[in-house]
Write an enzyme that holds these catalytic residues in place. Structure first.
Site, PDB file in Angstrom:
ATOM      1  N   ARG A 106      40.188  23.670 110.713  1.00 29.89           N
ATOM      2  CA  ARG A 106      39.672  24.339 109.542  1.00 29.89           C
ATOM      3  C   ARG A 106      40.603  25.687 109.732  1.00 29.89           C
ATOM      4  O   ARG A 106      41.132  26.153 110.747  1.00 29.89           O
ATOM      5  CB  ARG A 106      38.522  25.074 110.052  1.00 29.89           C
ATOM      6  CG  ARG A 106      38.069  26.228 109.089  1.00 29.89           C
ATOM      7  CD  ARG A 106      36.568  26.788 109.329  1.00 29.89           C
ATOM      8  NE  ARG A 106      35.690  25.909 108.498  1.00 29.89           N
ATOM      9  CZ  ARG A 106      34.609  26.400 108.272  1.00 29.89           C
ATOM     10  NH1 ARG A 106      34.038  27.506 108.261  1.00 29.89           N
ATOM     11  NH2 ARG A 106      33.920  25.310 107.609  1.00 29.89           N
ATOM     12  N   ARG A 315      25.330  17.980 107.375  1.00 25.89           N
ATOM     13  CA  ARG A 315      26.498  18.305 107.836  1.00 25.89           C
ATOM     14  C   ARG A 315      26.898  17.511 109.063  1.00 25.89           C
ATOM     15  O   ARG A 315      27.926  16.641 109.370  1.00 25.89           O
ATOM     16  CB  ARG A 315      27.037  19.669 108.012  1.00 25.89           C
ATOM     17  CG  ARG A 315      26.719  20.861 106.976  1.00 25.89           C
ATOM     18  CD  ARG A 315      27.836  20.329 105.886  1.00 25.89           C
ATOM     19  NE  ARG A 315      29.102  20.219 106.214  1.00 25.89           N
ATOM     20  CZ  ARG A 315      30.043  21.354 106.946  1.00 25.89           C
ATOM     21  NH1 ARG A 315      29.692  22.552 106.885  1.00 25.89           N
ATOM     22  NH2 ARG A 315      31.153  21.071 107.218  1.00 25.89           N
TER      23      ARG A 315
HETATM   24  N1  NVA Z   1      34.099  29.477 100.038  1.00 25.61           N
HETATM   25  C1  NVA Z   1      33.588  29.430 101.508  1.00 25.61           C
HETATM   26  C2  NVA Z   1      32.566  28.408 102.034  1.00 25.61           C
HETATM   27  C3  NVA Z   1      32.363  28.670 103.370  1.00 25.61           C
HETATM   28  C4  NVA Z   1      31.546  27.312 103.821  1.00 25.61           C
HETATM   29  C5  NVA Z   1      34.639  30.090 102.272  1.00 25.61           C
HETATM   30  O1  NVA Z   1      35.676  29.664 102.134  1.00 25.61           O
HETATM   31  O2  NVA Z   1      34.458  31.059 102.908  1.00 25.61           O
HETATM   32  N1   CP Z   2      29.078  25.259 105.244  1.00 21.58           N
HETATM   33  C1   CP Z   2      29.942  25.567 106.139  1.00 21.58           C
HETATM   34  O1   CP Z   2      31.158  25.172 106.316  1.00 21.58           O
HETATM   35  O2   CP Z   2      29.494  26.517 107.143  1.00 21.58           O
HETATM   36  P1   CP Z   2      30.363  27.044 108.268  1.00 21.58           P
HETATM   37  O3   CP Z   2      31.509  27.967 107.885  1.00 21.58           O
HETATM   38  O4   CP Z   2      29.332  27.817 109.060  1.00 21.58           O
HETATM   39  O5   CP Z   2      30.897  26.025 109.103  1.00 21.58           O
END
Ligand code: NVA
Ligand code: CP
Length: 331
Positions: A106, A315
């Site tokens: 991520r 999820r």
């Molecule tokens: N658009 C948001 C999604 C979080 C799951 C972000 O990138 O922070």
């Molecule tokens: N929706 C989602 O990706 O949540 P987190 O940022 O908590 O992982």
């Protein structure tokens, strides 16, 4: 269907049949979990979880799913590793793939996760980049399928910043699965032209409809799902808040919008959400800009039209399906 050894970087790389297979596999694994049937078929394997941005759902999903499948996991947080500071992504990929069977990433640009995958000899899974959030999409599809019994023809309206990870990915997945995607927003926030063209091409084959509308009333009429996300995403500077609020306030999901869509319409959100402005950043924004509501009202979020917690639970089941499909050699 054989997905053994595949990376999971974006859904543009997957066929509609492969996406359906992953959604159905997640439903099977969910059923097993609910019935207490052990499914630790990946015993002895280990995965690395790289998080350059924070997370609740994605991290917990990978950790719980890995444990259910019998695997060990190592969480690398945004500050405690050498990644990107002392060591390149290419070197990180080669080191981690010598020790682990799969790597989750991520972080920021999609290019980073693509580089990680290029140099890794084990599957790499995208746990969110600026451009895409593919594991979120599988959970969303499973949730929609559980609720409506199908995906084909479902009309999903996305309100808010549609040019970022969630909006982009929803447009892709709707195109792939023959759904109707409408971005309802200020046109500044419509997805990039190149991605729109790619999705329109896919839609020609799948029968999907992809459209855009600046009028929140016209754009939401008849929707099956109204979906939104936070207005300012992780990694964006605080300085964008003022402009975002001004541009996106007309696109807040309210009960009037839900009623305008129709009785059968449900509300979805990838979470986290600022429906409650009494904690953390939400509280700061409320105080700074005198705002009482953000992308969705508390009334909609807490109503029985909201299926956000089913979506959050999914999820875990869908991330489990991705790991299972890419790590389990078929006999
Ligand atoms: N658009 C948001 C999604 C979080 C799951 C972000 O990138 O922070
Ligand atoms: N929706 C989602 O990706 O949540 P987190 O940022 O908590 O992982």
């Amino acid at each position: 269907m054989n997905l053994y050894g595949r990376d999971f970087l974006k859904l543009l790389d997957y066929t509609p049949e492969e996406i359906s297979y992953l959604v159905d596999l997640a439903a099977t694994l969910k059923e097993k979990k609910k019935n207490g049937i052990l499914h630790d078929e990946l015993k002895g394997k280990n995965i690395a979880l790289i998080f350059e941005k924070t997370s609740t759902r994605t991290r917990c999903s990978f950790e719980v799913a890995a444990s259910d499948l019998g695997m060990g996991s190592t969480y690398l947080n945004p500050t405690d590793s050498q990644i990107g500071k002392k060591e390149s992504i290419a070197d990180t990929a080669r080191v981690l793939s010598s020790m682990y069977d799969g790597i989750e990433y991520r972080g920021f640009e999609q290019e980073i996760v693509e580089t990680l995958a290029k140099y890794s000899t084990v599957p790499v899974w995208n746990g969110l980049t600026n451009e895409f959030h593919p594991t979120q999409m599988l959970a969303d599809l499973l949730t929609i399928k559980e609720h409506f019994g199908k995906l084909n023809g479902i009309h999903l309206v996305y309100m808010g910043d549609a040019r970022y990870n969630t909006g982009n990915s929803l447009m892709v997945v709707c195109a792939k699965m023959g759904m109707h995607f409408t971005a309802v927003s200020n046109k500044k926030y419509f997805p990039e032209k190149e991605l729109v063209e790619t999705c329109l091409d896919i839609a020609k084959k799948t029968g999907a409809i992809i459209d855009f509308c600046e009028d929140p009333i016209e754009g939401t009429k008849g929707a099956d799902v109204i979906y939104t996300d936070i207005w300012v995403s992780m990694g964006e500077p605080d300085s964008v808040w003022e402009e975002r609020i001004k541009d996106l306030e007309p696109y807040r999901v309210t009960m009037d919008i839900m009623n305008n869509a129709g009785d059968k319409c449900v509300f979805m959100h990838c979470l986290p959400s600022f429906h409650d402005l009494n904690t953390g950043i939400g509280k700061e924004i409320k105080e700074k800009y005198g705002l009482n509501e953000m992308e969705v009202t508390d009334e909609v979020f807490e109503s029985d039209r909201s299926i956000v917690f089913k979506e959050a639970e999914n999820r875990m089941h869908t991330i489990k399906a991705v790991m299972y499909a890419t790590l389990k050699k078929s006999e």
